[in-house]
Scaffold this active site. Structure first.
Site, mmCIF file in Angstrom:
data_model
loop_
_atom_site.group_PDB
_atom_site.id
_atom_site.type_symbol
_atom_site.label_atom_id
_atom_site.label_comp_id
_atom_site.label_asym_id
_atom_site.label_seq_id
_atom_site.Cartn_x
_atom_site.Cartn_y
_atom_site.Cartn_z
ATOM 1 N N ARG A 64 0.654 -1.357 0.210
ATOM 2 C CA ARG A 64 -0.178 -0.059 0.270
ATOM 3 C C ARG A 64 0.621 1.110 0.176
ATOM 4 N NH1 ARG A 64 -4.200 0.165 4.232
ATOM 5 N NH2 ARG A 64 -4.935 1.802 2.605
ATOM 6 N N GLN A 96 -10.558 9.722 7.229
ATOM 7 C CA GLN A 96 -10.702 7.983 7.495
ATOM 8 C C GLN A 96 -9.381 7.533 6.223
ATOM 9 O OE1 GLN A 96 -14.759 6.008 8.370
ATOM 10 N NE2 GLN A 96 -14.639 8.181 6.349
ATOM 11 N N HIS A 114 -7.405 7.748 11.173
ATOM 12 C CA HIS A 114 -7.031 6.102 10.980
ATOM 13 C C HIS A 114 -5.655 5.988 10.862
ATOM 14 C CE1 HIS A 114 -11.480 5.067 9.868
ATOM 15 N NE2 HIS A 114 -11.748 5.297 11.779
ATOM 16 N N SER A 195 -18.251 5.227 3.004
ATOM 17 C CA SER A 195 -19.475 4.091 2.711
ATOM 18 C C SER A 195 -20.584 4.112 4.081
ATOM 19 C CB SER A 195 -18.658 2.082 2.944
ATOM 20 O OG SER A 195 -18.205 2.164 3.583
ATOM 21 N N ASN A 219 -21.167 10.944 -2.484
ATOM 22 C CA ASN A 219 -21.069 9.819 -2.917
ATOM 23 C C ASN A 219 -21.279 8.921 -3.546
ATOM 24 O OD1 ASN A 219 -18.878 8.025 -0.801
ATOM 25 N ND2 ASN A 219 -20.556 6.486 -1.150
HETATM 26 P P1 OAD Z 1 -14.230 1.989 1.453
HETATM 27 O O1 OAD Z 1 -14.281 1.037 0.730
HETATM 28 O O2 OAD Z 1 -15.907 1.654 2.852
HETATM 29 O O3 OAD Z 1 -16.101 3.410 0.792
HETATM 30 C C1 OAD Z 1 -15.781 3.597 -0.174
HETATM 31 C C2 OAD Z 1 -16.990 4.783 -0.236
HETATM 32 O O4 OAD Z 1 -16.464 5.750 -1.674
HETATM 33 C C3 OAD Z 1 -17.980 3.778 -1.383
HETATM 34 O O5 OAD Z 1 -19.552 4.149 -0.382
HETATM 35 C C4 OAD Z 1 -18.391 4.261 -2.787
HETATM 36 O O6 OAD Z 1 -19.454 4.130 -3.195
HETATM 37 C C5 OAD Z 1 -17.459 5.447 -2.718
HETATM 38 N N1 OAD Z 1 -17.152 5.628 -3.482
HETATM 39 C C6 OAD Z 1 -16.440 5.013 -4.566
HETATM 40 N N2 OAD Z 1 -15.412 6.172 -5.681
HETATM 41 C C7 OAD Z 1 -16.351 7.517 -5.451
HETATM 42 C C8 OAD Z 1 -16.081 8.221 -5.799
HETATM 43 N N3 OAD Z 1 -15.026 9.038 -6.697
HETATM 44 N N4 OAD Z 1 -16.990 10.088 -5.437
HETATM 45 C C9 OAD Z 1 -17.057 9.148 -4.731
HETATM 46 N N5 OAD Z 1 -17.657 8.324 -3.932
HETATM 47 C C10 OAD Z 1 -16.568 7.316 -4.261
HETATM 48 O O7 OAD Z 1 -13.752 2.841 2.370
HETATM 49 P P2 OAD Z 1 -14.193 4.350 3.344
HETATM 50 O O8 OAD Z 1 -15.905 4.291 3.707
HETATM 51 O O9 OAD Z 1 -13.370 5.619 3.735
HETATM 52 O O10 OAD Z 1 -10.757 1.702 8.060
HETATM 53 O O11 OAD Z 1 -13.529 2.973 4.781
HETATM 54 C C11 OAD Z 1 -13.653 3.329 5.888
HETATM 55 C C12 OAD Z 1 -12.530 2.925 6.701
HETATM 56 O O12 OAD Z 1 -12.189 1.576 6.597
HETATM 57 C C13 OAD Z 1 -11.852 2.497 5.851
HETATM 58 O O13 OAD Z 1 -11.084 3.738 6.833
HETATM 59 C C14 OAD Z 1 -10.846 1.849 6.406
HETATM 60 C C15 OAD Z 1 -11.821 -0.001 6.373
HETATM 61 O O14 OAD Z 1 -11.501 -0.737 6.940
HETATM 62 C C16 OAD Z 1 -8.969 1.166 8.613
HETATM 63 O O15 OAD Z 1 -8.310 0.882 7.593
HETATM 64 C C17 OAD Z 1 -9.000 1.825 9.748
#
Ligand code: OAD
Length: 246
Positions: A64, A96, A114, A195, A219
């Site tokens: 990564r 995050q 995070h 998400s 989103n």
């Molecule tokens: P997710 O992978 O859970 O969600 C990403 C979101 O972004 C999804 O709802 C997609 O539909 C949306 N998405 C994708 N491309 C996009 C774009 N170009 N514009 C707008 N939206 C888009 O990622 P996070 O919510 O960040 O934690 O996940 C939260 C945490 O879960 C992370 O920080 C990580 C993970 O486990 C740790 O590593 C501690």
């Protein structure tokens, strides 16, 4: 397109997630082909997983690191830098994302809740995290030189908040005090590219609502907590954020 009205009394709290970096080429966690589809969370992102197989964990985070070092910020990151320049101390960005792209874009009022991928810390002592872009892909794992000075051996680990670990309390109180101060004027909360599944970040919208905030979700799809927001702008954050603030 709908727009967030900004005036002299507006304070803006932004929460970003992996979707904001997707357009830079960094994989998200839960989309198709996301990181958690190809890796077992408990194995690579928990203290227990690190204790069991630190080489596997370091290979995962080294890959990564290699990935983010070849990526650059996109218009989502730049739009938030521009907004911060307009608002100054009336702006706070909570991310995050551990990829460092907000910092590389120029964000300053930033809380990476995070952790930070290109930093390491000791798994045994409480020395402060430090910048580390090295890749540990073979079986020789990095050890803490401070512990070695005391005749102890401890592995270094990535400065990431793993599942089962608590967020930094100073970071949480900084967010709380921003919300409290902003509540006396006009608070706007914007979540982008997340998400809405991982707490406490996913609950920030409710904290903001209780403080009277107007809440916006940007989103690619309907996040799990979408019903908590006043406004949902569906699409790519790199297209939406640059023209969201009027
Ligand atoms: P997710 O992978 O859970 O969600 C990403 C979101 O972004 C999804 O709802 C997609 O539909 C949306 N998405 C994708 N491309 C996009 C774009 N170009 N514009 C707008 N939206 C888009 O990622 P996070 O919510 O960040 O934690 O996940 C939260 C945490 O879960 C992370 O920080 C990580 C993970 O486990 C740790 O590593 C501690």
């Amino acid at each position: 397109m709908a727009a967030v009205h900004i005036d002299e009394s507006t304070w803006v709290l932004v929460l970003t997630g992996a979707g904001v970096s997707a357009e830079s080429g960094i994989p998200t966690f839960r989309d198709a082909n996301g990181l958690w589809e190809n890796h077992v969370i408990e194995e690579v992102a928990s203290p227990q997983g690190f204790a069991r197989d630190p080489s596997l964990v370091w290979r995962f985070y080294s890959e990564r690191r290699r990935g983010v070092l070849s990526c650059t910020p996109n218009p989502s990151h730049t739009a938030l830098v521009d907004l911060e320049r307009r608002l100054g101390d009336r702006f706070l960005l909570v991310t995050q994302n551990v990829d460092g792209l907000h910092v590389r874009a120029g964000s300053q009022r930033l809380i990476p809740i995070h952790g930070t991928l290109c930093e390491s810390k000791c798994s045994g002592c409480d020395r402060a995290p430090f910048v580390d872009t090295a890749l540990y892909l073979d079986t020789v794992l990095p050890e803490c030189d401070r512990c070695a000075e005391r005749g102890q051996r401890s592995l270094l680990r990535p400065n990431i908040v793993w599942f089962g670990e608590v967020l930094d309390s100073l970071a949480l109180s900084r967010i709380e005090s921003f919300v409290e101060t902003a509540a006396a004027e006009r608070l706007v909360f914007v979540a982008a590219g997340t998400s809405g599944l991982v707490y406490p970040a996913a609950g920030l919208v409710n904290v903001a609502r209780r403080a009277g905030a107007e809440t916006w979700l940007v989103n690619a799809d309907r996040a799990a907590n979408a019903s908590s927001f006043d406004h949902f702008v569906e699409g790519a954050s790199g297209t939406i954020l640059p023209s969201l603030f009027s």
